[in-house]
Write a protein that holds these residues in place. Sequence first.
Motif, PDB file in Angstrom:
ATOM      1  N   GLN A  40       0.834  -1.199   0.000  1.00 61.13           N
ATOM      2  CA  GLN A  40       0.000   0.000   0.000  1.00 61.13           C
ATOM      3  C   GLN A  40       0.871   1.251   0.000  1.00 61.13           C
ATOM      4  OE1 GLN A  40      -2.676   0.344   3.307  1.00 61.13           O
ATOM      5  NE2 GLN A  40      -3.607   2.200   2.536  1.00 61.13           N
ATOM      6  N   ALA A  41       1.898   1.262   0.824  1.00 61.16           N
ATOM      7  CA  ALA A  41       2.767   2.433   0.939  1.00 61.16           C
ATOM      8  C   ALA A  41       3.528   2.716  -0.355  1.00 61.16           C
ATOM      9  CB  ALA A  41       3.754   2.237   2.094  1.00 61.16           C
ATOM     10  N   MET A  42       3.846   1.678  -1.103  1.00 65.92           N
ATOM     11  CA  MET A  42       4.664   1.838  -2.308  1.00 65.92           C
ATOM     12  C   MET A  42       3.853   2.199  -3.548  1.00 65.92           C
ATOM     13  SD  MET A  42       7.592  -1.131  -1.790  1.00 65.92           S
ATOM     14  CE  MET A  42       6.702  -2.223  -2.821  1.00 65.92           C
ATOM     15  N   GLN A  43       2.549   2.228  -3.437  1.00 61.09           N
ATOM     16  CA  GLN A  43       1.733   2.576  -4.595  1.00 61.09           C
ATOM     17  C   GLN A  43       2.152   3.936  -5.142  1.00 61.09           C
ATOM     18  OE1 GLN A  43      -2.384   2.363  -3.461  1.00 61.09           O
ATOM     19  NE2 GLN A  43      -2.459   0.154  -3.685  1.00 61.09           N
ATOM     20  N   GLY A  44       2.403   3.977  -6.431  1.00 65.38           N
ATOM     21  CA  GLY A  44       2.744   5.228  -7.081  1.00 65.38           C
ATOM     22  C   GLY A  44       4.200   5.629  -6.970  1.00 65.38           C
ATOM     23  N   ASP A  45       5.058   4.805  -6.363  1.00 59.76           N
ATOM     24  CA  ASP A  45       6.484   5.129  -6.279  1.00 59.76           C
ATOM     25  C   ASP A  45       7.231   4.297  -7.311  1.00 59.76           C
ATOM     26  OD1 ASP A  45       9.169   5.555  -5.679  1.00 59.76           O
ATOM     27  OD2 ASP A  45       8.833   5.575  -3.527  1.00 59.76           O
ATOM     28  N   PRO A  46       7.544   4.884  -8.468  1.00 65.93           N
ATOM     29  CA  PRO A  46       8.189   4.129  -9.540  1.00 65.93           C
ATOM     30  C   PRO A  46       9.620   3.697  -9.197  1.00 65.93           C
ATOM     31  CG  PRO A  46       8.143   6.456 -10.092  1.00 65.93           C
ATOM     32  CD  PRO A  46       7.341   6.286  -8.821  1.00 65.93           C
ATOM     33  N   ASN A  47      10.212   4.315  -8.190  1.00 65.15           N
ATOM     34  CA  ASN A  47      11.583   3.966  -7.814  1.00 65.15           C
ATOM     35  C   ASN A  47      11.689   2.581  -7.193  1.00 65.15           C
ATOM     36  OD1 ASN A  47      12.645   6.533  -8.582  1.00 65.15           O
ATOM     37  ND2 ASN A  47      11.840   7.373  -6.686  1.00 65.15           N
ATOM     38  N   ILE A  48      10.575   2.053  -6.703  1.00 63.38           N
ATOM     39  CA  ILE A  48      10.630   0.759  -6.015  1.00 63.38           C
ATOM     40  C   ILE A  48       9.615  -0.239  -6.550  1.00 63.38           C
ATOM     41  CG2 ILE A  48      11.762   1.529  -3.901  1.00 63.38           C
ATOM     42  CD1 ILE A  48       9.082   1.997  -2.663  1.00 63.38           C
ATOM     43  N   ASP A  49       9.102   0.024  -7.737  1.00 62.07           N
ATOM     44  CA  ASP A  49       8.160  -0.913  -8.360  1.00 62.07           C
ATOM     45  C   ASP A  49       8.730  -2.323  -8.466  1.00 62.07           C
ATOM     46  OD1 ASP A  49       5.897   0.600  -8.672  1.00 62.07           O
ATOM     47  OD2 ASP A  49       6.319   1.156 -10.754  1.00 62.07           O
ATOM     48  N   HIS A  50      10.045  -2.428  -8.682  1.00 59.59           N
ATOM     49  CA  HIS A  50      10.665  -3.742  -8.870  1.00 59.59           C
ATOM     50  C   HIS A  50      10.611  -4.613  -7.616  1.00 59.59           C
ATOM     51  CE1 HIS A  50      13.868  -1.230  -7.233  1.00 59.59           C
ATOM     52  NE2 HIS A  50      14.434  -2.338  -6.821  1.00 59.59           N
ATOM     53  N   LEU A  51      10.277  -4.052  -6.478  1.00 63.62           N
ATOM     54  CA  LEU A  51      10.158  -4.840  -5.245  1.00 63.62           C
ATOM     55  C   LEU A  51       8.799  -5.525  -5.121  1.00 63.62           C
ATOM     56  CD1 LEU A  51      11.720  -2.343  -2.692  1.00 63.62           C
ATOM     57  CD2 LEU A  51      12.764  -4.439  -3.558  1.00 63.62           C
ATOM     58  N   GLN A  85      20.145  -2.069  -2.890  1.00 58.97           N
ATOM     59  CA  GLN A  85      20.295  -1.354  -4.156  1.00 58.97           C
ATOM     60  C   GLN A  85      19.490  -0.053  -4.149  1.00 58.97           C
ATOM     61  OE1 GLN A  85      19.068  -4.453  -6.841  1.00 58.97           O
ATOM     62  NE2 GLN A  85      21.128  -5.334  -6.972  1.00 58.97           N
ATOM     63  N   VAL A  86      18.297  -0.084  -3.562  1.00 59.26           N
ATOM     64  CA  VAL A  86      17.487   1.134  -3.454  1.00 59.26           C
ATOM     65  C   VAL A  86      18.208   2.144  -2.562  1.00 59.26           C
ATOM     66  CG1 VAL A  86      15.308   2.106  -2.587  1.00 59.26           C
ATOM     67  CG2 VAL A  86      15.285  -0.015  -3.917  1.00 59.26           C
ATOM     68  N   ALA A  87      18.798   1.665  -1.474  1.00 61.13           N
ATOM     69  CA  ALA A  87      19.526   2.555  -0.552  1.00 61.13           C
ATOM     70  C   ALA A  87      20.698   3.232  -1.247  1.00 61.13           C
ATOM     71  CB  ALA A  87      20.011   1.770   0.661  1.00 61.13           C
ATOM     72  N   GLU A  88      21.321   2.544  -2.173  1.00 67.89           N
ATOM     73  CA  GLU A  88      22.498   3.073  -2.862  1.00 67.89           C
ATOM     74  C   GLU A  88      22.159   3.845  -4.132  1.00 67.89           C
ATOM     75  OE1 GLU A  88      24.710  -0.516  -3.418  1.00 67.89           O
ATOM     76  OE2 GLU A  88      25.355  -0.596  -1.326  1.00 67.89           O
ATOM     77  N   ALA A  89      20.900   3.850  -4.519  1.00 71.49           N
ATOM     78  CA  ALA A  89      20.487   4.504  -5.756  1.00 71.49           C
ATOM     79  C   ALA A  89      20.527   6.024  -5.615  1.00 71.49           C
ATOM     80  CB  ALA A  89      19.072   4.059  -6.136  1.00 71.49           C
ATOM     81  N   PRO A  90      20.734   6.716  -6.711  1.00 68.64           N
ATOM     82  CA  PRO A  90      20.751   8.182  -6.670  1.00 68.64           C
ATOM     83  C   PRO A  90      19.411   8.782  -6.229  1.00 68.64           C
ATOM     84  CG  PRO A  90      21.334   7.375  -8.880  1.00 68.64           C
ATOM     85  CD  PRO A  90      21.019   6.189  -8.034  1.00 68.64           C
ATOM     86  N   THR A  91      18.332   8.008  -6.325  1.00 70.21           N
ATOM     87  CA  THR A  91      17.016   8.504  -5.928  1.00 70.21           C
ATOM     88  C   THR A  91      16.791   8.412  -4.428  1.00 70.21           C
ATOM     89  OG1 THR A  91      16.084   6.323  -6.394  1.00 70.21           O
ATOM     90  CG2 THR A  91      15.925   7.982  -8.143  1.00 70.21           C
ATOM     91  N   SER A  92      17.661   7.728  -3.705  1.00 72.26           N
ATOM     92  CA  SER A  92      17.528   7.619  -2.256  1.00 72.26           C
ATOM     93  C   SER A  92      17.893   8.962  -1.628  1.00 72.26           C
ATOM     94  CB  SER A  92      18.429   6.515  -1.717  1.00 72.26           C
ATOM     95  OG  SER A  92      18.185   6.301  -0.360  1.00 72.26           O
ATOM     96  N   GLU A  93      17.090   9.369  -0.667  1.00 76.27           N
ATOM     97  CA  GLU A  93      17.228  10.713  -0.111  1.00 76.27           C
ATOM     98  C   GLU A  93      17.665  10.699   1.347  1.00 76.27           C
ATOM     99  OE1 GLU A  93      13.283  12.152  -0.542  1.00 76.27           O
ATOM    100  OE2 GLU A  93      13.302  11.999  -2.714  1.00 76.27           O
ATOM    101  N   GLY A  94      18.621  11.523   1.682  1.00 75.24           N
ATOM    102  CA  GLY A  94      19.018  11.823   3.047  1.00 75.24           C
ATOM    103  C   GLY A  94      19.046  10.653   4.008  1.00 75.24           C
ATOM    104  N   THR A  95      18.240  10.782   5.063  1.00 74.62           N
ATOM    105  CA  THR A  95      18.240   9.779   6.124  1.00 74.62           C
ATOM    106  C   THR A  95      17.677   8.442   5.650  1.00 74.62           C
ATOM    107  OG1 THR A  95      16.091  10.535   6.919  1.00 74.62           O
ATOM    108  CG2 THR A  95      18.047  11.490   7.959  1.00 74.62           C
TER     109      THR A  95
END
Length: 114
Positions: A40-51, A85-95
């Motif tokens: 539910q939380a990931m709906q609409g987040d294209p950065n993590i669709d592969h999960l 991989q998501v943590a290391e991606a350029p789209t990962s933000e700050g904290t």
Amino acid sequence: MGTNILEERMLEDTLTIFRDGHQQGVTPAQGVMLIDGWLQAMQGDPNIDHLKDDLNALRNELQATPSDAAQIKSLMGTLATKTQQVAEAPTSEGTWTGSLERLAKALRSFSDSL
């Protein structure tokens, strides 16, 4: 990742479960509820669709009778790798980066314990 308050809440809740050492007591039903929350939380987040496919596969395996422990272990390991991989991606933000790295380690540790 990091643009959705539901993602933030799921990350905090999931890290709390693993940080507090309760992961061994997590039932398959509780695992399914966690997965449903993430989906539910990931709906609409294209950065993590592969999960999503792996989460759905893990959800299905947790609901199977009997479940396949080797498949659950494999899926958890895959999710740990993809989370890193998501943590290391350029789209990962700050904290988010540090929290996602902690989540990846927790998932890997849990997978290794199965």
